[in-house]
Design a protein around this motif. Structure first.
Motif, PDB file in Angstrom:
ATOM      1  N   MET A   1      88.419 -35.433 -23.292  1.00 58.60           N
ATOM      2  CA  MET A   1      88.571 -33.980 -23.238  1.00 58.60           C
ATOM      3  C   MET A   1      89.467 -33.616 -22.055  1.00 58.60           C
ATOM      4  N   ARG A   2      90.430 -32.750 -22.313  1.00 59.88           N
ATOM      5  CA  ARG A   2      91.365 -32.328 -21.280  1.00 59.88           C
ATOM      6  C   ARG A   2      91.043 -30.897 -20.848  1.00 59.88           C
ATOM      7  N   PRO A   3      91.352 -30.529 -19.599  1.00 53.77           N
ATOM      8  CA  PRO A   3      91.061 -29.172 -19.124  1.00 53.77           C
ATOM      9  C   PRO A   3      91.795 -28.122 -19.948  1.00 53.77           C
ATOM     10  N   LEU A   4      91.162 -26.979 -20.138  1.00 55.79           N
ATOM     11  CA  LEU A   4      91.770 -25.898 -20.905  1.00 55.79           C
ATOM     12  C   LEU A   4      93.117 -25.494 -20.309  1.00 55.79           C
ATOM     13  N   ALA A   5      93.265 -25.645 -19.001  1.00 55.73           N
ATOM     14  CA  ALA A   5      94.515 -25.272 -18.337  1.00 55.73           C
ATOM     15  C   ALA A   5      95.706 -26.053 -18.881  1.00 55.73           C
ATOM     16  N   GLU A   6      95.454 -27.207 -19.524  1.00 53.21           N
ATOM     17  CA  GLU A   6      96.536 -28.008 -20.075  1.00 53.21           C
ATOM     18  C   GLU A   6      96.884 -27.636 -21.515  1.00 53.21           C
ATOM     19  N   GLU A 222      93.158 -29.302 -34.555  1.00 53.91           N
ATOM     20  CA  GLU A 222      94.075 -29.748 -33.508  1.00 53.91           C
ATOM     21  C   GLU A 222      93.761 -29.053 -32.192  1.00 53.91           C
ATOM     22  N   HIS A 223      93.406 -27.769 -32.289  1.00 50.94           N
ATOM     23  CA  HIS A 223      93.065 -26.994 -31.100  1.00 50.94           C
ATOM     24  C   HIS A 223      91.563 -26.716 -31.098  1.00 50.94           C
ATOM     25  N   SER A 224      90.782 -27.699 -30.703  1.00 50.57           N
ATOM     26  CA  SER A 224      89.332 -27.529 -30.580  1.00 50.57           C
ATOM     27  C   SER A 224      88.995 -27.451 -29.096  1.00 50.57           C
ATOM     28  N   VAL A 225      88.103 -26.529 -28.763  1.00 53.65           N
ATOM     29  CA  VAL A 225      87.754 -26.266 -27.362  1.00 53.65           C
ATOM     30  C   VAL A 225      86.245 -26.324 -27.208  1.00 53.65           C
ATOM     31  N   GLY A 226      85.788 -27.055 -26.228  1.00 55.63           N
ATOM     32  CA  GLY A 226      84.373 -27.057 -25.877  1.00 55.63           C
ATOM     33  C   GLY A 226      84.159 -26.247 -24.619  1.00 55.63           C
ATOM     34  N   VAL A 227      83.154 -25.357 -24.613  1.00 53.49           N
ATOM     35  CA  VAL A 227      82.755 -24.753 -23.347  1.00 53.49           C
ATOM     36  C   VAL A 227      82.116 -25.860 -22.509  1.00 53.49           C
ATOM     37  N   ALA A 228      82.072 -25.685 -21.196  1.00 57.80           N
ATOM     38  CA  ALA A 228      81.776 -26.799 -20.299  1.00 57.80           C
ATOM     39  C   ALA A 228      80.457 -27.504 -20.598  1.00 57.80           C
ATOM     40  N   ASN A 229      79.473 -26.795 -21.149  1.00 53.18           N
ATOM     41  CA  ASN A 229      78.188 -27.430 -21.440  1.00 53.18           C
ATOM     42  C   ASN A 229      78.258 -28.429 -22.577  1.00 53.18           C
ATOM     43  N   VAL A 230      79.402 -28.532 -23.245  1.00 54.54           N
ATOM     44  CA  VAL A 230      79.567 -29.589 -24.245  1.00 54.54           C
ATOM     45  C   VAL A 230      79.448 -30.956 -23.593  1.00 54.54           C
ATOM     46  N   ARG A 231      79.702 -31.026 -22.284  1.00 57.82           N
ATOM     47  CA  ARG A 231      79.592 -32.291 -21.565  1.00 57.82           C
ATOM     48  C   ARG A 231      78.144 -32.783 -21.475  1.00 57.82           C
ATOM     49  N   ASP A 232      77.187 -31.919 -21.819  1.00 60.32           N
ATOM     50  CA  ASP A 232      75.780 -32.323 -21.786  1.00 60.32           C
ATOM     51  C   ASP A 232      75.438 -33.310 -22.903  1.00 60.32           C
ATOM     52  N   PHE A 233      76.331 -33.439 -23.895  1.00 62.51           N
ATOM     53  CA  PHE A 233      76.072 -34.279 -25.063  1.00 62.51           C
ATOM     54  C   PHE A 233      77.071 -35.434 -25.119  1.00 62.51           C
ATOM     55  N   ALA A 234      76.608 -36.556 -25.639  1.00 61.23           N
ATOM     56  CA  ALA A 234      77.500 -37.675 -25.935  1.00 61.23           C
ATOM     57  C   ALA A 234      77.970 -37.514 -27.370  1.00 61.23           C
ATOM     58  N   LEU A 235      79.212 -37.156 -27.562  1.00 59.41           N
ATOM     59  CA  LEU A 235      79.733 -36.830 -28.884  1.00 59.41           C
ATOM     60  C   LEU A 235      80.677 -37.918 -29.377  1.00 59.41           C
ATOM     61  N   GLU A 236      80.552 -38.262 -30.654  1.00 59.95           N
ATOM     62  CA  GLU A 236      81.494 -39.189 -31.266  1.00 59.95           C
ATOM     63  C   GLU A 236      82.829 -38.502 -31.530  1.00 59.95           C
ATOM     64  N   VAL A 242      88.488 -28.551 -22.810  1.00 63.10           N
ATOM     65  CA  VAL A 242      87.187 -28.111 -22.304  1.00 63.10           C
ATOM     66  C   VAL A 242      87.410 -27.065 -21.218  1.00 63.10           C
ATOM     67  N   THR A 243      86.576 -26.021 -21.223  1.00 61.80           N
ATOM     68  CA  THR A 243      86.695 -24.946 -20.243  1.00 61.80           C
ATOM     69  C   THR A 243      86.014 -25.341 -18.929  1.00 61.80           C
ATOM     70  N   GLN A 244      86.311 -24.572 -17.882  1.00 63.56           N
ATOM     71  CA  GLN A 244      85.601 -24.762 -16.622  1.00 63.56           C
ATOM     72  C   GLN A 244      84.234 -24.100 -16.678  1.00 63.56           C
ATOM     73  N   GLY A 245      84.151 -22.949 -17.333  1.00 60.19           N
ATOM     74  CA  GLY A 245      82.901 -22.214 -17.394  1.00 60.19           C
ATOM     75  C   GLY A 245      81.991 -22.713 -18.495  1.00 60.19           C
ATOM     76  N   ARG A 246      80.710 -22.552 -18.287  1.00 60.85           N
ATOM     77  CA  ARG A 246      79.717 -22.915 -19.282  1.00 60.85           C
ATOM     78  C   ARG A 246      79.428 -21.707 -20.185  1.00 60.85           C
ATOM     79  N   SER A 247      79.068 -22.012 -21.425  1.00 62.96           N
ATOM     80  CA  SER A 247      78.575 -20.993 -22.362  1.00 62.96           C
ATOM     81  C   SER A 247      79.508 -19.787 -22.430  1.00 62.96           C
ATOM     82  N   ALA A 248      78.934 -18.573 -22.295  1.00 65.83           N
ATOM     83  CA  ALA A 248      79.713 -17.352 -22.490  1.00 65.83           C
ATOM     84  C   ALA A 248      80.897 -17.263 -21.535  1.00 65.83           C
ATOM     85  N   ALA A 249      80.722 -17.742 -20.309  1.00 61.66           N
ATOM     86  CA  ALA A 249      81.833 -17.707 -19.353  1.00 61.66           C
ATOM     87  C   ALA A 249      82.986 -18.565 -19.848  1.00 61.66           C
ATOM     88  N   GLY A 250      82.669 -19.692 -20.494  1.00 64.66           N
ATOM     89  CA  GLY A 250      83.711 -20.540 -21.050  1.00 64.66           C
ATOM     90  C   GLY A 250      84.429 -19.884 -22.218  1.00 64.66           C
TER      91      GLY A 250
END
Length: 263
Positions: A1-6, A222-236, A242-250
């Motif tokens: 996952m790459r930062p949303l800024a990229e 192609e453009h899928s974005v996870g809010v930061a709390n997606v890091r709480d899960f191990a995803l295949e 990925v955003t810096q903010g969690r949940s609604a802030a993301g």
């Protein structure tokens, strides 16, 4: 996952559709902040089509389609979509299964409901279950004390042993009979309501989510974005950004990034 800024500004400018999960993506600790609704309104005003894609029930989806600043909503993990035409004052609907099939599935799910509650101590029926048409939602942390991972895995196993599909969200395990998911109904909704081929228009769509049941969407867009709390899960199949903010802030961070790119 790459930062949303990229996420390249040129790609953000080309977006026409924003699809988003609801729980822990546009909400924060179970509540919908005004800032998330305002972000949807700003996106809509800028010309984007906004479509929540959620595990929440049909009853909620009717409300969301009518009352939120959205163009459609996919609910119950792909069992249905609702799209309210305000000019016609008409709700357009699509279902993965017929009313007769849903009634038969309901009887099987009622049996499974009792088995899960008896087998997994501390599990509960989701408080929104009465408003569901097609699935069974088992609560493991929304209105019950959080269950350990092995208990959540046991709920999934009980669904699957009964021949049901089971998906884990950030709050529920949802189970249903059928091969549909968020992605299959999203394809249908985009085609029927917006005359859009998902694959041909992939670069014009962004999807935001946070949990394992969003993986079919993360894998395709192609453009899928996870809010930061997606890091709480191990995803295949993790999101690309990925955003810096969690949940609604993301989610609000993503909306700002799209709108900033459009000037």
């Amino acid at each position: 996952m790459r930062p949303l800024a990229e996420f390249p500004a040129e790609a953000r400018r080309a977006l026409r559709f924003l699809l988003t999960d609801i729980d822990d993506t546009v909400t924060d600790e179970g509540r919908l902040p005004a800032a998330s609704l305002a972000a949807m309104e700003r996106l809509s005003a800028a010309g984007l089509k906004v479509i929540p894609v959620t595990g929440r029930p049909a009853g909620w989806c009717d409300h969301i389609a009518r009352m939120w600043p959205v163009d459609a909503v996919v609910g119950e993990n792909g069992a249905l979509y609702f799209s309210y035409d305000r000019s016609e004052r008409r709700m357009h609907q699509g279902f993965a299964k017929s009313a007769e099939e849903r009634a038969a599935d309901r009887r099987r799910l009622e049996e499974l409901r009792q088995r899960i509650l008896e087998t997994v101590p501390g599990s509960g029926i989701a408080s929104d279950q009465d408003y569901r048409l097609a699935d069974l939602a088992i609560d493991f942390c929304e209105d019950v004390a959080p269950l350990p991972d092995h208990a959540v895995a046991q709920i999934v196993r009980l669904f699957e042993e009964a021949g049901a599909t089971a998906k884990v969200s950030s709050i529920h395990v949802n189970g249903w009979f059928g091969q549909y998911d968020k992605l299959t109904m999203t394809r249908r909704c985009l085609s029927e309501r917006f005359d859009l081929d998902l694959d041909a228009a992939n670069a014009e769509i962004v999807f935001a989510g946070d949990s394992p049941n969003d993986q079919p969407m993360f894998a395709v867009f192609e453009h899928s974005v996870g809010v930061a709390n997606v890091r709480d899960f191990a995803l295949e199949a993790p999101p690309r950004w990925v955003t810096q903010g969690r949940s609604a802030a993301g989610f609000q961070e993503l909306a700002d990034a799209i709108l900033d790119a459009r000037g």
